[in-house]
Design a protein around this motif. Structure first.
Motif, short mmCIF file in Angstrom:
data_model
loop_
_atom_site.label_atom_id
_atom_site.label_comp_id
_atom_site.label_asym_id
_atom_site.label_seq_id
_atom_site.Cartn_x
_atom_site.Cartn_y
_atom_site.Cartn_z
N GLY A 9 7.00 4.12 -15.80
CA GLY A 9 7.81 3.75 -14.64
C GLY A 9 7.02 3.79 -13.35
O GLY A 9 7.04 2.85 -12.55
N LEU A 10 6.28 4.88 -13.14
CA LEU A 10 5.53 5.01 -11.89
C LEU A 10 4.33 4.06 -11.84
O LEU A 10 4.01 3.52 -10.78
CB LEU A 10 5.07 6.46 -11.72
CG LEU A 10 6.19 7.45 -11.43
CD1 LEU A 10 5.66 8.89 -11.44
CD2 LEU A 10 6.85 7.14 -10.08
N VAL A 11 3.68 3.86 -12.98
CA VAL A 11 2.58 2.88 -13.01
C VAL A 11 3.12 1.48 -12.72
O VAL A 11 2.51 0.70 -11.97
CB VAL A 11 1.85 2.92 -14.36
CG1 VAL A 11 0.92 1.72 -14.50
CG2 VAL A 11 1.05 4.20 -14.49
N GLY A 12 4.27 1.15 -13.29
CA GLY A 12 4.87 -0.15 -13.03
C GLY A 12 5.23 -0.35 -11.57
O GLY A 12 4.98 -1.42 -10.98
N ILE A 13 5.78 0.68 -10.93
CA ILE A 13 6.10 0.60 -9.51
C ILE A 13 4.81 0.44 -8.69
O ILE A 13 4.75 -0.35 -7.74
CB ILE A 13 6.87 1.85 -9.07
CG1 ILE A 13 8.25 1.87 -9.72
CG2 ILE A 13 7.00 1.91 -7.54
CD1 ILE A 13 9.03 3.15 -9.50
N GLY A 14 3.78 1.18 -9.08
CA GLY A 14 2.50 1.04 -8.39
C GLY A 14 1.94 -0.36 -8.50
O GLY A 14 1.38 -0.90 -7.55
N LEU A 45 0.82 -1.21 0.00
CA LEU A 45 0.00 0.00 0.00
C LEU A 45 0.86 1.26 0.00
O LEU A 45 0.52 2.25 -0.66
CB LEU A 45 -0.93 0.00 1.22
CG LEU A 45 -2.11 -0.97 1.14
CD1 LEU A 45 -2.87 -0.97 2.46
CD2 LEU A 45 -3.05 -0.61 0.00
N ALA A 46 1.96 1.24 0.74
CA ALA A 46 2.85 2.40 0.76
C ALA A 46 3.45 2.67 -0.62
O ALA A 46 3.52 3.82 -1.07
CB ALA A 46 3.96 2.19 1.79
N VAL A 47 3.87 1.61 -1.30
CA VAL A 47 4.43 1.76 -2.65
C VAL A 47 3.36 2.26 -3.61
O VAL A 47 3.61 3.16 -4.44
CB VAL A 47 5.01 0.41 -3.12
CG1 VAL A 47 5.37 0.47 -4.61
CG2 VAL A 47 6.24 0.05 -2.30
N LEU A 48 2.16 1.70 -3.52
CA LEU A 48 1.07 2.12 -4.41
C LEU A 48 0.72 3.59 -4.18
O LEU A 48 0.54 4.35 -5.15
CB LEU A 48 -0.15 1.24 -4.15
CG LEU A 48 -1.41 1.55 -4.97
CD1 LEU A 48 -1.14 1.41 -6.46
CD2 LEU A 48 -2.56 0.64 -4.53
N LEU A 49 0.62 4.00 -2.93
CA LEU A 49 0.27 5.38 -2.63
C LEU A 49 1.37 6.35 -3.06
O LEU A 49 1.09 7.39 -3.67
CB LEU A 49 0.00 5.53 -1.12
CG LEU A 49 -0.31 6.93 -0.61
CD1 LEU A 49 -1.53 7.51 -1.31
CD2 LEU A 49 -0.52 6.92 0.90
N ALA A 63 -7.39 3.22 1.04
CA ALA A 63 -6.98 1.85 1.33
C ALA A 63 -5.98 1.80 2.48
O ALA A 63 -6.06 0.94 3.36
CB ALA A 63 -6.39 1.20 0.08
N THR A 64 -5.05 2.74 2.47
CA THR A 64 -4.05 2.79 3.53
C THR A 64 -4.69 3.15 4.87
O THR A 64 -4.38 2.54 5.91
CB THR A 64 -2.96 3.81 3.18
OG1 THR A 64 -2.38 3.47 1.91
CG2 THR A 64 -1.87 3.84 4.22
N LEU A 65 -5.59 4.10 4.87
CA LEU A 65 -6.26 4.50 6.10
C LEU A 65 -7.14 3.39 6.65
O LEU A 65 -7.35 3.30 7.87
CB LEU A 65 -7.09 5.76 5.86
CG LEU A 65 -6.31 7.04 5.52
CD1 LEU A 65 -7.27 8.18 5.20
CD2 LEU A 65 -5.39 7.42 6.67
N ALA A 66 -7.67 2.54 5.77
CA ALA A 66 -8.54 1.44 6.22
C ALA A 66 -7.80 0.47 7.12
O ALA A 66 -8.42 -0.20 7.96
CB ALA A 66 -9.11 0.70 5.01
N LEU A 67 -6.49 0.39 6.99
CA LEU A 67 -5.72 -0.52 7.83
C LEU A 67 -5.74 -0.09 9.29
O LEU A 67 -5.35 -0.88 10.16
CB LEU A 67 -4.27 -0.61 7.33
CG LEU A 67 -4.05 -1.44 6.07
CD1 LEU A 67 -2.57 -1.55 5.78
CD2 LEU A 67 -4.65 -2.83 6.22
N TRP A 68 -6.17 1.13 9.56
CA TRP A 68 -6.31 1.57 10.96
C TRP A 68 -7.28 0.66 11.71
O TRP A 68 -7.13 0.44 12.92
CB TRP A 68 -6.82 3.01 10.98
CG TRP A 68 -6.97 3.56 12.36
CD1 TRP A 68 -5.99 4.05 13.17
CD2 TRP A 68 -8.20 3.69 13.10
NE1 TRP A 68 -6.52 4.48 14.36
CE2 TRP A 68 -7.87 4.28 14.34
CE3 TRP A 68 -9.53 3.40 12.82
CZ2 TRP A 68 -8.84 4.55 15.31
CZ3 TRP A 68 -10.50 3.67 13.78
CH2 TRP A 68 -10.15 4.23 15.01
N LEU A 69 -8.24 0.08 11.00
CA LEU A 69 -9.20 -0.82 11.63
C LEU A 69 -8.55 -2.13 12.07
O LEU A 69 -9.13 -2.86 12.88
CB LEU A 69 -10.35 -1.13 10.67
CG LEU A 69 -11.27 0.04 10.30
CD1 LEU A 69 -12.23 -0.37 9.20
CD2 LEU A 69 -12.04 0.52 11.52
#
Length: 255
Positions: free
Chosen positions: A165-170, A139-143, A237-243
């Motif tokens: 490049g950035l889409v591939g990393i995502g 999620l960190a890499v995607l964000l 998606a990243t914030l949802a992990l707070w749950l």
């Protein structure tokens, strides 16, 4: 393979309408294969009674599990970034980056292979690093990649190297999410795994249907809606992990 096949079909004598006939045929084949060739895998003693009441009871037990919801929302909003890209890829690849149909199909295929390879790699990494760490990293890499692509686009510096490049990393990050989040979610509801899978798949489809039309809101010659949508969905998606905070990771082997 699908983007390459789609590009060939579009360039064929039937044009883009032929794609939908092919999809209809493939879907009919899948339905018949599932109906006739796929047996019920759940043992008889573990099956629930049929009926609306039983289904609703299972749905309530799934939807009231905080950890299941956290992982499910993380997966579904991460998946929504993929739907953003699917919907806007013709705008980005053909109108903005000026790829031909064949080149755009190839570029899309490379992204899909990247996500697939990343998911496959996760099966080897999970026992050492744990599903939670892989999910957080993905999620960190995607964000980060989506936000950087949005910044590059906003400053007018987007080109083929930056975009691909950035889409591939995502997609590398997305593969980690796809490999871990559904498993973590369904592990929370073993008593209603079918319902949990149905809720996860339904929410994924709803979000995909919601974000896809927004990708054309500014016209077909800009990638701003694409990277804005991807960044927003990745952030949620990243914030949802707070749950899922404070849950121990049992998938990591002790050394």
């Amino acid at each position: 393979m699908a983007p390459l096949a789609g590009g060939a079909i579009v360039n064929g004598p039937g044009g883009w309408r032929t794609v939908f006939w092919v999809l209809a045929g493939v879907t009919a084949f899948m339905f018949l294969a599932a109906l006739l060739l796929v047996p019920e895998s759940l043992p008889v003693e573990r099956r629930h009674a049929r009926g609306i009441r039983t289904t609703l009871k299972a749905a309530v037990s799934v939807l009231t599990d905080r950890l299941y919801l956290g992982y499910t929302l993380a997966f579904c909003f991460a998946s929504a970034t993929l739907f953003c890209y699917i919907a806007a890829s013709p705008f980005l690849l053909q109108n903005v980056l000026r790829f031909s149909v064949g080149e755009a199909s190839m570029a899309f295929s490379v992204g899909a292979l990247t996500a697939t390879a990343s998911s496959a790699a996760a099966t080897r990494l999970v026992s050492r690093y744990g599903s939670r760490l892989l999910l957080n990293t993905g999620l960190a890499v995607l964000l980060a990649s989506s936000a950087l692509a949005l910044l590059v686009t906003a400053t007018g510096n987007l080109n083929r190297v930056w975009a691909l490049g950035l889409v591939g990393i995502g997609f590398l990050g997305l593969g980690q999410v796809f490999a871990t989040a559904p498993a973590l979610a369904l592990a929370r509801v073993p008593h209603a795994a079918g319902t949990g899978s149905a809720v996860l798949g339904t929410l994924q489809s709803i979000l995909g249907a919601a974000v896809a039309p927004l990708m054309g809101i500014a016209g077909g010659h800009t990638s701003m809606p694409l990277f804005l949508g991807m960044t927003g969905c990745a952030l949620i998606a990243t914030l949802a992990l707070w749950l899922t905070r404070q849950e121990p990771d049992l998938t990591r082997q002790k050394r």
